[in-house]
Design a protein around this motif. Sequence first.
Motif, mmCIF file in Angstrom:
data_model
loop_
_atom_site.group_PDB
_atom_site.id
_atom_site.type_symbol
_atom_site.label_atom_id
_atom_site.label_comp_id
_atom_site.label_asym_id
_atom_site.label_seq_id
_atom_site.Cartn_x
_atom_site.Cartn_y
_atom_site.Cartn_z
ATOM 1 N N THR A 1 0.827 -1.221 0.000
ATOM 2 C CA THR A 1 0.000 0.000 0.000
ATOM 3 C C THR A 1 0.855 1.262 0.000
ATOM 4 O OG1 THR A 1 -0.132 0.145 2.422
ATOM 5 C CG2 THR A 1 -1.802 -1.206 1.298
ATOM 6 N N ALA A 2 2.178 1.110 0.223
ATOM 7 C CA ALA A 2 3.077 2.268 0.260
ATOM 8 C C ALA A 2 3.195 2.870 -1.135
ATOM 9 C CB ALA A 2 4.455 1.855 0.776
ATOM 10 N N GLU A 3 3.226 4.205 -1.198
ATOM 11 C CA GLU A 3 3.282 4.891 -2.494
ATOM 12 C C GLU A 3 4.517 4.477 -3.292
ATOM 13 O OE1 GLU A 3 1.151 6.833 -4.141
ATOM 14 O OE2 GLU A 3 -0.264 6.384 -2.541
ATOM 15 N N CYS A 4 5.647 4.266 -2.605
ATOM 16 C CA CYS A 4 6.878 3.944 -3.307
ATOM 17 C C CYS A 4 6.779 2.622 -4.060
ATOM 18 C CB CYS A 4 8.060 3.901 -2.332
ATOM 19 S SG CYS A 4 7.889 2.719 -0.986
ATOM 20 N N PHE A 5 5.883 1.731 -3.626
ATOM 21 C CA PHE A 5 5.683 0.460 -4.315
ATOM 22 C C PHE A 5 4.480 0.501 -5.256
ATOM 23 C CE2 PHE A 5 7.763 -1.589 -0.412
ATOM 24 C CZ PHE A 5 9.008 -1.571 -1.004
ATOM 25 N N MET B 1 12.967 -1.249 1.626
ATOM 26 C CA MET B 1 12.295 -0.724 2.813
ATOM 27 C C MET B 1 12.784 -1.408 4.085
ATOM 28 S SD MET B 1 8.216 -0.458 3.607
ATOM 29 C CE MET B 1 7.907 0.777 2.340
ATOM 30 N N LEU B 2 12.995 -2.726 4.005
ATOM 31 C CA LEU B 2 13.493 -3.465 5.169
ATOM 32 C C LEU B 2 14.887 -2.986 5.555
ATOM 33 C CD1 LEU B 2 11.219 -5.397 3.960
ATOM 34 C CD2 LEU B 2 12.498 -7.264 5.011
ATOM 35 N N MET B 3 15.722 -2.736 4.555
ATOM 36 C CA MET B 3 17.097 -2.316 4.829
ATOM 37 C C MET B 3 17.140 -0.919 5.439
ATOM 38 S SD MET B 3 18.762 -3.729 1.286
ATOM 39 C CE MET B 3 20.439 -3.295 1.668
ATOM 40 N N GLN B 4 16.332 0.001 4.897
ATOM 41 C CA GLN B 4 16.319 1.352 5.462
ATOM 42 C C GLN B 4 15.769 1.334 6.886
ATOM 43 O OE1 GLN B 4 14.929 4.535 2.938
ATOM 44 N NE2 GLN B 4 14.372 5.828 4.669
ATOM 45 N N GLN C 1 10.004 9.980 1.267
ATOM 46 C CA GLN C 1 10.527 8.884 2.089
ATOM 47 C C GLN C 1 9.604 8.510 3.248
ATOM 48 O OE1 GLN C 1 13.475 7.020 1.626
ATOM 49 N NE2 GLN C 1 13.246 8.003 -0.380
ATOM 50 N N TRP C 2 8.419 9.077 3.303
ATOM 51 C CA TRP C 2 7.519 8.868 4.437
ATOM 52 C C TRP C 2 7.268 7.388 4.732
ATOM 53 C CZ3 TRP C 2 5.993 11.032 8.652
ATOM 54 C CH2 TRP C 2 4.795 10.666 9.283
ATOM 55 N N SER C 3 6.965 6.598 3.702
ATOM 56 C CA SER C 3 6.671 5.171 3.914
ATOM 57 C C SER C 3 7.867 4.451 4.515
ATOM 58 C CB SER C 3 6.277 4.507 2.589
ATOM 59 O OG SER C 3 5.082 5.042 2.086
ATOM 60 N N ASN C 4 9.061 4.711 4.004
ATOM 61 C CA ASN C 4 10.260 4.065 4.537
ATOM 62 C C ASN C 4 10.522 4.482 5.982
ATOM 63 O OD1 ASN C 4 10.900 2.681 2.141
ATOM 64 N ND2 ASN C 4 11.995 4.443 1.320
ATOM 65 N N ILE C 5 10.290 5.761 6.271
ATOM 66 C CA ILE C 5 10.573 6.274 7.611
ATOM 67 C C ILE C 5 9.627 5.702 8.645
ATOM 68 C CG2 ILE C 5 10.499 8.383 9.027
ATOM 69 C CD1 ILE C 5 11.739 9.875 6.643
ATOM 70 N N ILE C 6 8.327 5.672 8.351
ATOM 71 C CA ILE C 6 7.382 5.167 9.364
ATOM 72 C C ILE C 6 7.577 3.676 9.605
ATOM 73 C CG2 ILE C 6 5.671 6.974 9.004
ATOM 74 C CD1 ILE C 6 4.040 5.037 7.323
ATOM 75 N N ASN C 7 8.069 2.939 8.620
ATOM 76 C CA ASN C 7 8.353 1.523 8.839
ATOM 77 C C ASN C 7 9.576 1.350 9.725
ATOM 78 O OD1 ASN C 7 6.629 -0.650 7.321
ATOM 79 N ND2 ASN C 7 6.678 1.146 5.978
ATOM 80 N N GLY C 8 10.553 2.260 9.631
ATOM 81 C CA GLY C 8 11.697 2.216 10.536
ATOM 82 C C GLY C 8 11.287 2.516 11.965
ATOM 83 N N VAL C 9 10.407 3.505 12.135
ATOM 84 C CA VAL C 9 9.879 3.834 13.469
ATOM 85 C C VAL C 9 9.170 2.628 14.056
ATOM 86 C CG1 VAL C 9 8.153 5.239 14.671
ATOM 87 C CG2 VAL C 9 9.674 6.309 12.984
#
Length: 407
Positions: free
Chosen positions: A148-152, A168-171, A193-201
Motif C-alpha cells: 500500500t506504500a506509495e513507493c511500491f 524498505m526493510l534495509m532502510q 521517504q515517508w513510507s520508509n521512515i514510518i516503517n523504521g519507526v
Amino acid sequence: MTVFEELKRRGLIAQMTNEEKIKEKLESEKVTFYIGFDATADSLHVGHFLQLMVMSHLQRAGHRPIALLGTGTTMVGDPTGKTDMRKMLTKEEINHNAQCFQRQMSRFVDFSEGNAKILRNGDWLLNLNYLDFLRDVGVHFSVNRMLTAECFKTRLERGLSFLEFNYMLMQSYDFLRLFEDEGCTMELGGDDQWSNIINGVDLVRRVKGEEVYGMTFTLLTTKEGKKMGKTEKGAVWLDAEKTSPYDFFQYWRNVDDADVINCLKLITFVPIEEIEAMEHWEGSELNKAKEILAYEVTKLVHGKEEADKALAAAKALFSAGSDDANMPTTVLTDADFADGSIGITELLVKCGLAKSKGEGRRLIVQGGISVDDEKVGDPMAAFTQTLIGEKGLIIKKGKKVFHKVTL
C-alpha cells in the motif's frame, strides 16, 4: 523562536509521526537524528541541498546529525519516485561516490568530534546473514501493508523487482542499528521517504519496545509541483566541475517569480522576517529577491569569492553585456572543426546549450540564439576557426543564458 518554530515557519516540515513529542524533544533535549544519502552519483545535487540545510538548522540549535551514506542500500536501489529500476553500481563506484559526498557535506555540517558523524550503512548491511535478517527483521513486515506504500504502488504496473522490494526493510534496519549504536531517536528525509521512515519507526518499536520519531520535509518543487534542480544540461550539481558556480548562480537567478520566496525560505539562512517582508514585492523588486537567492545559495555551496564573481558577471552581462571573465566557457580543439569551421548546431550541442542538432535548429528558427549580439537566423551558419581564435565568441540563448567559446 525555537528551531522547531523556525522549520515550521519556513515551510520545511511536511509530516511528523508525533508532532507534540517531536516539538518537545527538539525544544528541550539534544537529539541525535539521521538522514540517509544513497551514493548514486559522484556529487550531491540540488535535491540533497535542502536536506543539508535542515541538518545545519538543527545542528546550529544544538542537535547532533548523522549523515548516513548508503554504501549498502545503494547496492539495491530505492524504487521511490522511479518508473524503472535504478542502474546497478559496483561497490567501487559506490564507495567513490560516498567519498565525494563526504567532502561536499563538510561545507554545511560540522563533523568535528562529538558534533556530528558520517557513517556508512554498508558497514553492517553488507555483512548480514540473509536468513538471520529475514527471521529477525523480515518477520515484522507485512507484505500487504508494504504494497500500500506509495513507493511500491506506483511501480507495480511497470514491474517491481524482488531486489527493490527489500529496500524498505534495509532502510528500516538502518534506523534500528543507529538507535542501538548511536542513541539515534529521529529519522528525517524528503516527503517521498515517508513510507520508509514510518516503517523504521515501527521496527524500532517492535524490536526494542521504544518510541522513536520520524519527520519529513518539503520537497524542493515549483508551484506546479515539478521538482527543481533540472536544466537542459541535466541535474544542477553541487560540484563546481559538474555545474560551474556561474551556471549554479544563474539557475537560481532565473527561477520563476512564483517560486523565489519559497526558495529563500527553504534553502537560505536569510532571516525569515526579511523573507516575509519580500512576499509583497513585485516586478523589479522580485528580480532583487532572485539576486539575493542566487547569491546566498551560491555562497553556501561555493563560497563567498565565487558568489561575488558570479554576481559581478551576471550584473555586467545584464547591463552592458561585456564582462565575460566568469562566464561558462567551452574550449574547442582542432578535432571540433571540419575544413576549418564548425556549424552553429554542432556548436550549441558542444556547449551544452542544446541536447541535439535538431533541438539546436528549433532554437535558431524560433529566434532564440544570438552570437556576439547578432541574432542567428540560419541553422546552417558556421564559424571559422580563425574567427573564433581572434577573440572567442559569446553565444546567448534566450534572454538570460550566456556561454563563451574559445580555442
